[in-house]
Design an enzyme around this catalytic site. Structure first.
Site, mmCIF file in Angstrom:
data_model
loop_
_atom_site.group_PDB
_atom_site.id
_atom_site.type_symbol
_atom_site.label_atom_id
_atom_site.label_comp_id
_atom_site.label_asym_id
_atom_site.label_seq_id
_atom_site.Cartn_x
_atom_site.Cartn_y
_atom_site.Cartn_z
ATOM 1 N N LYS A 147 0.873 -1.177 0.000
ATOM 2 C CA LYS A 147 0.000 0.000 0.000
ATOM 3 C C LYS A 147 0.907 1.222 0.000
ATOM 4 C CE LYS A 147 -3.255 2.638 2.821
ATOM 5 N NZ LYS A 147 -4.011 2.706 4.103
ATOM 6 N N ASP A 149 1.235 5.261 -0.153
ATOM 7 C CA ASP A 149 0.489 6.472 0.157
ATOM 8 C C ASP A 149 1.045 7.690 -0.586
ATOM 9 O OD1 ASP A 149 -1.544 7.910 1.479
ATOM 10 O OD2 ASP A 149 -1.210 6.815 3.344
ATOM 11 N N ARG A 205 -6.725 4.294 -4.861
ATOM 12 C CA ARG A 205 -7.720 5.019 -4.082
ATOM 13 C C ARG A 205 -8.312 6.128 -4.931
ATOM 14 N NH1 ARG A 205 -7.002 5.608 1.319
ATOM 15 N NH2 ARG A 205 -8.376 7.415 1.100
ATOM 16 N N ASP A 209 -9.713 9.783 2.746
ATOM 17 C CA ASP A 209 -9.823 8.674 3.691
ATOM 18 C C ASP A 209 -11.244 8.522 4.235
ATOM 19 O OD1 ASP A 209 -7.144 8.374 3.337
ATOM 20 O OD2 ASP A 209 -6.571 9.000 5.352
#
Length: 417
Positions: A147, A149, A205, A209
């Site tokens: 993952k 970011d 994504r 969030d």
């Protein structure tokens, strides 16, 4: 508004045949468990190993949850002399490889976290400029998933090309290791990753969030559409759904829109709201990554995350995200193609009151008109009640709870030749 309309028009003409990452991973959306939503930085080896063991003993593994993902705050405070980044020795006293080996022995896969910046979102050392070094380290440990970011990115964002170039460096580094590592981009929808990420990664994504709330507006999540200069955080479930509907067309086998980790079981929503949350993540073909305490689950939580029929929609071999067919106030209707000539339909009621909702055959198969046989009788199965509702002709009308859904499967198609 004008900018949004122009962008939407442009996106409509982007070719839909996109090149996936070609690493053979995420043929269907990935499933697993991530540490962040429940624990944040409060993680250690024992907590993660206990969770992995419970994923097996509870039966979650048998439902497809096979990735155990270690999110932020696993790192030491500085790199070694050889530039390697090792785990915090207090949290991981045996080192990372020993933990990875233990989880692999359970028949599960393991993921790690970093950021395409100088620091992670939690303020720890990240991977910008050290992509090959870190990729080699993770491969040496036996990692199966990254993952990646977007925090502290040194201004290397603002155009699709800037973001693509920055994330591609890590994609190349992972591929260079020779180890299959699922690459999950976490750039919050910034710079439209649905238009470039499928060529370098397995998921991306598409919003800020998630927050364990159904529909609360929050200034930290200021945008209501995918066209957003500040993706933010504390985004509610309905906020994310309303952004995701515009980019569903960009998902393909091997490359998926990631609506963020699941909040089911964390206590911020009602049972109906969690069921809606899970239904929509499944139907929109988001990765299904649990974010709850899997060592202590209620029967209500298990009822949602262990529903084989809903999971089957997410993992369906047609690889087709459901499409929103209409919006009427706080009500929405979604329809999606499934394998074997079947169809999933979701009646979503975001209103504070229960409602009777109707979907006609022309609604459900709108894009097949005029080749829709409204007189055709079709069996309809309720995926949450796990039972047939009988046969219907021309339309279906169902009672839908407040902040809830009815998720049904049509066992045949009304499309005519």
């Amino acid at each position: 508004m004008i900018t949004s309309l122009i962008l939407a028009s442009a996106l409509a003409f982007v070719p839909t045949q996109v090149l996936a990452a070609n690493n053979g991973l995420a043929i269907t959306p990935q499933m697993g468990w991530n540490t962040w939503n429940k624990y944040g930085c409060n993680i250690d080896e024992q907590l993660i190993l206990d969770a992995a063991k419970n994923i097996v003993s509870s039966g979650l593994k048998d439902y497809g949850y096979n990735y155990v993902i270690i999110d932020d705050c696993w790192q030491k405070s500085k790199r070694e002399k050889n530039k390697e980044l090792l785990p915090d020795p207090v949290k991981f006293p045996r080192g990372m490889k020993a933990l990875v080996d233990d989880i692999h022995d359970l028949g599960l896969k393991v993921g790690i976290y970093s950021s395409a910046g100088t620091l992670t979102c939690g303020g720890h050392i990240a991977s910008l400029g050290y992509e090959e070094t870190d990729a080699k380290t993770w491969a040496k440990w036996g990692m199966d998933y990254l993952k990646y970011d977007n925090c502290y990115n040194q201004g290397q964002s603002g155009t699709p090309k800037l973001s693509y170039d920055r994330y591609k460096v890590m994609s190349d580094a992972l591929n260079k290791t020779g180890r299959p590592i699922l690459y999950s981009l976490c750039n919050w929808g910034e710079d439209g990753p649905w238009n470039f990420a499928s060529t370098i990664g397995n998921s991306w994504r598409m919003s800020g969030d998630i927050y364990d709330n159904f529909n609360r507006p929050d200034p930290a999540c200021p945008c209501e559409t995918y066209d957003c200069l500040l993706p933010g955080f504390r985004c509610s479930v309905m906020n994310i759904i309303n952004k995701a509907v515009a980019v569903g067309q960009k998902a393909r086998s091997g490359g998926w829109n990631d609506l963020d980790m699941l909040e089911v079981g964390n206590g911020g929503m009602s049972h109906e709201e969690y069921r809606l949350h899970y239904s929509m993540w499944a139907a929109l073909k988001s990765p299904l990554l649990l974010g709850n305490d899997v060592t202590n689950m209620t029967s209500e939580t298990k009822e949602i995350i262990m529903n084989k029929e809903v999971i089957a929609v997410n993992q369906d071999s047609e690889y087709s995200p459901a499409i929103r067919m209409w919006v009427k106030g706080d009500q929405q209707m979604f329809s999606g193609n499934l394998a074997n000539n079947t169809q999933v339909v979701i009646l979503l009621n975001a209103d504070d009151k229960a409602a009777k909702m109707t979907a006609t055959w022309d609604d459900i198969w709108f894009y097949s008109q005029p080749h829709v046989d409204a007189s055709k009788s079709i069996e309809v199965r309720d995926l949450w009640k796990k039972q047939s509702l009988g046969n219907f002709t021309d339309r279906i009308s169902l009672d839908v709870p407040a902040h809830g859904v009815r998720m049904v499967k049509f066992m045949d198609s009304a499309q005519s030749s």
